[in-house]
Design a protein around this motif. Structure first.
Motif, mmCIF file in Angstrom:
data_model
loop_
_atom_site.group_PDB
_atom_site.id
_atom_site.type_symbol
_atom_site.label_atom_id
_atom_site.label_comp_id
_atom_site.label_asym_id
_atom_site.label_seq_id
_atom_site.Cartn_x
_atom_site.Cartn_y
_atom_site.Cartn_z
ATOM 1 N N VAL A 125 0.531 -0.776 -0.131
ATOM 2 C CA VAL A 125 0.026 0.253 -0.396
ATOM 3 C C VAL A 125 0.655 1.196 -0.243
ATOM 4 C CG1 VAL A 125 -2.149 -1.139 0.878
ATOM 5 C CG2 VAL A 125 -0.319 -0.111 2.452
ATOM 6 N N PRO A 126 0.276 2.540 -0.525
ATOM 7 C CA PRO A 126 1.338 3.784 -0.695
ATOM 8 C C PRO A 126 0.617 4.864 0.348
ATOM 9 C CG PRO A 126 -0.757 3.534 -1.875
ATOM 10 C CD PRO A 126 -0.771 2.615 -0.880
ATOM 11 N N CYS A 127 1.429 4.117 1.774
ATOM 12 C CA CYS A 127 1.310 5.012 3.202
ATOM 13 C C CYS A 127 2.041 4.323 4.041
ATOM 14 C CB CYS A 127 -0.643 5.206 3.285
ATOM 15 S SG CYS A 127 -1.139 3.502 3.800
ATOM 16 N N LYS A 128 2.700 5.146 4.668
ATOM 17 C CA LYS A 128 3.175 4.629 5.781
ATOM 18 C C LYS A 128 2.267 3.903 7.130
ATOM 19 C CE LYS A 128 7.437 5.148 8.372
ATOM 20 N NZ LYS A 128 8.504 4.803 8.972
ATOM 21 N N ILE A 129 2.418 2.956 7.320
ATOM 22 C CA ILE A 129 1.671 2.004 8.953
ATOM 23 C C ILE A 129 2.885 2.160 9.900
ATOM 24 C CG2 ILE A 129 -0.313 0.289 8.892
ATOM 25 C CD1 ILE A 129 -1.157 0.579 6.821
ATOM 26 N N ILE B 148 -0.107 -4.867 -5.980
ATOM 27 C CA ILE B 148 0.225 -3.248 -5.276
ATOM 28 C C ILE B 148 -0.680 -2.059 -5.397
ATOM 29 C CG2 ILE B 148 2.032 -1.813 -6.294
ATOM 30 C CD1 ILE B 148 3.284 -4.741 -5.609
ATOM 31 N N TRP B 149 -0.285 -1.669 -4.912
ATOM 32 C CA TRP B 149 -1.718 -0.309 -4.769
ATOM 33 C C TRP B 149 -0.938 0.983 -5.362
ATOM 34 C CZ3 TRP B 149 -6.773 -1.990 -4.025
ATOM 35 C CH2 TRP B 149 -6.948 -2.755 -4.227
ATOM 36 N N ASP B 150 -2.169 2.174 -5.416
ATOM 37 C CA ASP B 150 -1.339 3.441 -5.804
ATOM 38 C C ASP B 150 -2.868 4.198 -5.435
ATOM 39 O OD1 ASP B 150 -0.516 5.861 -5.986
ATOM 40 O OD2 ASP B 150 0.193 4.463 -7.909
ATOM 41 N N HIS B 151 -2.806 5.568 -5.273
ATOM 42 C CA HIS B 151 -3.343 6.389 -4.874
ATOM 43 C C HIS B 151 -4.647 6.975 -6.438
ATOM 44 C CE1 HIS B 151 -2.725 6.989 -0.893
ATOM 45 N NE2 HIS B 151 -1.647 7.455 -1.347
ATOM 46 N N ASP B 152 -5.800 6.557 -7.002
ATOM 47 C CA ASP B 152 -6.320 7.242 -7.991
ATOM 48 C C ASP B 152 -5.950 6.683 -8.551
ATOM 49 O OD1 ASP B 152 -7.738 8.350 -5.592
ATOM 50 O OD2 ASP B 152 -6.481 10.018 -5.809
ATOM 51 N N PRO C 113 -1.315 1.209 -10.490
ATOM 52 C CA PRO C 113 0.565 1.701 -10.647
ATOM 53 C C PRO C 113 0.552 0.553 -11.610
ATOM 54 C CG PRO C 113 -0.439 -0.186 -9.287
ATOM 55 C CD PRO C 113 -1.738 -0.193 -9.701
ATOM 56 N N ASP C 114 2.229 1.563 -12.298
ATOM 57 C CA ASP C 114 2.663 1.070 -13.765
ATOM 58 C C ASP C 114 4.069 0.933 -13.239
ATOM 59 O OD1 ASP C 114 4.523 3.745 -14.818
ATOM 60 O OD2 ASP C 114 2.536 4.037 -13.706
ATOM 61 N N ALA C 115 3.876 -0.122 -14.408
ATOM 62 C CA ALA C 115 5.938 -0.788 -13.960
ATOM 63 C C ALA C 115 7.121 0.442 -14.681
ATOM 64 C CB ALA C 115 6.229 -1.987 -15.330
ATOM 65 N N ILE C 116 6.433 1.697 -14.698
ATOM 66 C CA ILE C 116 7.590 2.332 -15.216
ATOM 67 C C ILE C 116 7.857 3.235 -14.177
ATOM 68 C CG2 ILE C 116 8.109 4.568 -16.310
ATOM 69 C CD1 ILE C 116 6.613 3.655 -18.959
ATOM 70 N N SER C 117 7.168 3.938 -13.357
ATOM 71 C CA SER C 117 6.960 4.555 -12.634
ATOM 72 C C SER C 117 6.743 3.719 -10.659
ATOM 73 C CB SER C 117 6.402 4.936 -12.735
ATOM 74 O OG SER C 117 4.978 5.006 -12.004
ATOM 75 N N ASP C 118 5.939 2.398 -10.898
ATOM 76 C CA ASP C 118 6.262 1.594 -9.571
ATOM 77 C C ASP C 118 7.117 1.378 -9.400
ATOM 78 O OD1 ASP C 118 4.077 1.098 -7.603
ATOM 79 O OD2 ASP C 118 4.959 -0.695 -7.689
ATOM 80 N N PRO C 119 7.774 1.233 -7.826
ATOM 81 C CA PRO C 119 9.643 1.095 -7.865
ATOM 82 C C PRO C 119 9.171 -0.743 -7.288
ATOM 83 C CG PRO C 119 8.295 1.717 -5.963
ATOM 84 C CD PRO C 119 7.500 2.450 -7.126
ATOM 85 N N TRP C 120 7.872 -1.357 -7.236
ATOM 86 C CA TRP C 120 7.485 -2.686 -6.846
ATOM 87 C C TRP C 120 7.546 -3.710 -7.951
ATOM 88 C CZ3 TRP C 120 7.863 -4.919 -1.747
ATOM 89 C CH2 TRP C 120 8.016 -4.011 -0.926
ATOM 90 N N ILE C 121 7.025 -2.863 -8.963
ATOM 91 C CA ILE C 121 7.027 -3.622 -10.330
ATOM 92 C C ILE C 121 8.047 -4.037 -10.980
ATOM 93 C CG2 ILE C 121 5.556 -3.787 -11.956
ATOM 94 C CD1 ILE C 121 3.398 -2.935 -11.013
ATOM 95 N N SER C 122 8.767 -2.536 -11.026
ATOM 96 C CA SER C 122 10.330 -2.618 -11.751
ATOM 97 C C SER C 122 10.568 -3.495 -11.128
ATOM 98 C CB SER C 122 10.902 -0.992 -11.494
ATOM 99 O OG SER C 122 10.458 -0.886 -10.664
ATOM 100 N N SER C 123 11.004 -3.069 -9.891
ATOM 101 C CA SER C 123 11.442 -4.207 -9.150
ATOM 102 C C SER C 123 11.414 -5.913 -9.701
ATOM 103 C CB SER C 123 12.005 -3.675 -7.275
ATOM 104 O OG SER C 123 12.393 -2.764 -7.697
#
Length: 164
Positions: free
Chosen positions: A29-33, A131-135, A138-148
């Motif tokens: 998730v794109p937040c700190k818990i 993999i979650w993003d706000h609104d 998520p895409d492979a170019i900008s999301d660090p999890w997918i690209s990693s």
């Protein structure tokens, strides 16, 4: 500060009976818990097919992989990331050793190099993650999890390729 060697120990019983380990789907998730551990996802985090992809009569495979949820009132759009064939992901825990607290990196600041071994125990296995993003999806170019994941699997293929 001295470095702490990381050693991965996988118990022999785990290697013999991988069916005993539970199967999970991690959610990134794109937040700190301020918590890191299992959660009652079925009770508190409801995941639905993404509305935009279900509105179409024939959504693409990429669109049908999208999910939608809300966390603290904010819309999240998720992408199901399947690990490549032949790969498995594992969730590990590092319990404290008997009679000691967990090792803090700051404990070794002025003591020189230490030969410290951390024991990691497999707790769960996964073949996909959400993999979650706000609104937006998520895409492979900008999301660090997918690209990693993509970069590491490509690197592993190169490292383990047979020399021609």
């Amino acid at each position: 500060m001295a470095s702490i060697p990381q050693t991965l120990h996988v118990p022999g019983s785990f290697l013999k009976d991988q069916n005993a380990i539970k199967k999970v789907t991690p959610h990134i998730v794109p937040c700190k818990i301020q918590y890191n551990g299992p959660a009652d996802m079925q009770r508190f985090f409801h995941v639905y097919p993404h509305k935009a992809s279900t509105a179409k009569s024939e959504p693409t495979a990429k669109e049908s992989a999208l999910k939608e949820s809300y966390f603290r009132g904010r819309q999240l759009i998720g992408h199901t990331l399947h690990l490549p064939q032949g790969y498995k992901g594992f969730v590990f825990s590092d319990p404290p050793r008997a009679g000691t607290d967990k090792i803090a990196y700051s404990d070794f600041e002025d003591e020189g190099d230490q030969d410290v071994e951390q024991i990691w125990t497999p707790q769960a296995e996964f073949s996909e993650m959400l993999i979650w993003d706000h609104d937006v999806p998520p895409d492979a170019i900008s999301d660090p999890w997918i690209s990693s994941v993509q970069e590491w699997t490509q690197l592993a293929k190169i490292m383990h390729a047979e020399d021609a």
